[in-house]
Design an enzyme around this catalytic site. Structure first.
Site, PDB file in Angstrom:
ATOM      1  N   THR A   8      64.552  39.124  21.887  1.00 57.09           N
ATOM      2  CA  THR A   8      65.828  38.990  22.605  1.00 57.09           C
ATOM      3  C   THR A   8      67.018  38.808  21.673  1.00 57.09           C
ATOM      4  OG1 THR A   8      64.643  37.976  24.427  1.00 57.09           O
ATOM      5  CG2 THR A   8      66.994  37.561  24.345  1.00 57.09           C
ATOM      6  N   THR A  59      60.323  35.365  21.306  1.00 54.29           N
ATOM      7  CA  THR A  59      59.761  34.026  21.442  1.00 54.29           C
ATOM      8  C   THR A  59      58.351  34.016  22.060  1.00 54.29           C
ATOM      9  OG1 THR A  59      60.849  33.777  23.579  1.00 54.29           O
ATOM     10  CG2 THR A  59      62.014  32.904  21.661  1.00 54.29           C
ATOM     11  N   ASP A  60      58.037  35.058  22.837  1.00 54.20           N
ATOM     12  CA  ASP A  60      56.786  35.005  23.625  1.00 54.20           C
ATOM     13  C   ASP A  60      55.545  34.797  22.762  1.00 54.20           C
ATOM     14  OD1 ASP A  60      58.295  35.330  25.863  1.00 54.20           O
ATOM     15  OD2 ASP A  60      57.799  37.435  26.194  1.00 54.20           O
ATOM     16  N   GLN A  97      42.622  21.642  26.898  1.00 55.37           N
ATOM     17  CA  GLN A  97      43.686  22.215  27.745  1.00 55.37           C
ATOM     18  C   GLN A  97      44.934  21.337  27.733  1.00 55.37           C
ATOM     19  OE1 GLN A  97      42.107  23.107  31.705  1.00 55.37           O
ATOM     20  NE2 GLN A  97      40.218  23.865  30.811  1.00 55.37           N
TER      21      GLN A  97
HETATM   22  N1  ASP Z   1      60.132  39.078  25.699  1.00 56.10           N
HETATM   23  C1  ASP Z   1      60.897  38.627  24.562  1.00 56.10           C
HETATM   24  C2  ASP Z   1      60.010  38.675  23.327  1.00 56.10           C
HETATM   25  O1  ASP Z   1      59.192  37.824  23.145  1.00 56.10           O
HETATM   26  C3  ASP Z   1      61.400  37.246  24.805  1.00 56.10           C
HETATM   27  C4  ASP Z   1      62.212  36.670  23.678  1.00 56.10           C
HETATM   28  O2  ASP Z   1      62.521  37.237  22.661  1.00 56.10           O
HETATM   29  O3  ASP Z   1      62.578  35.520  23.845  1.00 56.10           O
HETATM   30  O4  ASP Z   1      60.144  39.593  22.559  1.00 56.10           O
END
Ligand code: ASP
Length: 349
Positions: A16, A92-93, A281
């Site tokens: 992102t 981030t994912d 978990q």
């Molecule tokens: N879907 C995006 C990714 O992980 C989300 C992000 O960058 O926060 O590439």
């Protein structure tokens, strides 16, 4: 303190932070990151020389994979002697998986490798990307007075927190406070000042070179226990062709239901040379298999403790170790050691 002599390489993989809205569809798409940061005056004000290397085809981090991790390692190796630190811009994912993987792939790392990204693109008004990017560059450029890097390890910097990469987890799909390391303190906290917790930061052997590793063995599965889990489904999973390791997500301090068929299936897997690792978990706290009968059962069946490590880290560590040996006992022994600060080993586990 960063010095004007520090050189930092930004590696833009996607995510992102470098995306913009497609004016027709409104969907986020990758932009040319070099152009984006040329329009950020703050970057020019950082007392470090910054270059950008971008993936030819930036990826959403859902598409990240071990081949791309190896490509990141190649880029770092190719530029290792010319830069003081590296900032990896990443979605981030799956950032926590990449951070964990790189911590094993870059053995005896003597320079900072800081992963960051953002929840809003860097060119949007309320973006969290600017602060994340600028502070990450400062951290990658920071040196001790003797010229050694302040943070010679793989980290995630996000929303004011510097975290050990292989201890990190994504905790929020929307908020800016998207990462944390529940079982390990922050390596630094950034407010008005960046406060480093130097006593927690890894100290590599600066006399030895960094050793890169490129291969990862992906013959692994993760399975989560739940009340009512079926024998047939578990046995099917355990008999997957080529399977070499299982990350089992257990209850609480590493417990499982006391089912004879489960014990039997685990003991069979053990005999076949499949390494089974017990990761709780819970988001916080360690596995202690000797605490309850349900954990003891697993220990008896040859299951290895995941200690206080994350599931992302257990996967990355296994992928790395499986390329080094076909001897399951050797892999089990290595899972019981901290290779680069990823677990806190407790006696008796
Ligand atoms: N879907 C995006 C990714 O992980 C989300 C992000 O960058 O926060 O590439």
């Amino acid at each position: 303190m960063s010095t004007p002599t520090s050189r930092v390489l930004l590696i833009y993989t996607g995510g992102t932070i470098g995306m913009g809205k497609n004016p027709e569809t409104g969907a986020l798409e990758p932009l040319d990151f070099r152009h984006l940061i040329q329009r950020m005056p703050e970057i020019a004000a950082i007392p470090a020389a910054i270059d950008v290397h971008q993936f030819p085809r930036p990826v959403d981090s859902s598409d990240m994979n071990p081949q791309l991790w190896a490509h990141i390692v190649e880029i770092i190796v190719g530029h290792y002697d010319s830069y003081d630190g590296f900032v990896i811009l990443h979605g981030t994912d799956t950032m926590a998986f990449t951070a964990a993987a790189l911590s094993f792939m870059l053995e005896n790392l003597t320079k900072p490798v800081i992963l960051t990204g953002s929840q809003l693109p860097v060119n949007q008004l309320r973006t969290d990307g600017r602060e994340n990017l600028i502070t990450s560059i400062e951290i990658a450029a920071a040196k001790h007075v003797d010229g050694r890097p302040r943070v010679p390890e793989v980290c995630i910097y996000f929303s004011g927190k510097l975290l050990r990469g292989n201890r990190s987890t994504k905790i929020n799909s929307e908020g800016f406070n998207a990462f944390d390391s529940f079982n390990f303190p922050h390596l630094a906290d950034a407010g008005i000042h960046i406060r480093y917790h130097d006593e927690l930061i890894l100290r590599p052997d600066f006399e030895r070179p960094m050793t890169p590793h490129y291969a990862m063995d992906t013959n692994i599965i993760v399975f989560t226990l739940f009340p009512g889990i079926q024998e047939a489904a578990v046995r099917h999973l355990f008999s997957a062709p080529g399977l070499r390791a299982i990350v089992m997500r257990t209850y609480g301090s590493g417990n499982a239901p006391q089912l004879p068929w489960l014990e039997q299936a685990l003991a069979e897997a053990h005999r076949q040379g499949i390494v089974v690792v017990n990761v709780t978990q819970c988001t916080e706290g360690p596995v202690e298999m000797a605490r309850y009968g349900g954990g003891f059962l697993l220990k008896n069946a040859g299951v290895v403790s995941g200690y206080d490590g994350t599931v992302e880290c257990a996967i990355a560590k296994l992928m790395h170790l499986l390329t080094h040996s076909t001897d399951a006992d050797f892999i089990r022994q290595q899972m019981n050691r901290s290779l680069c600060g990823e677990i806190t080993v407790r006696e008796g586990e």
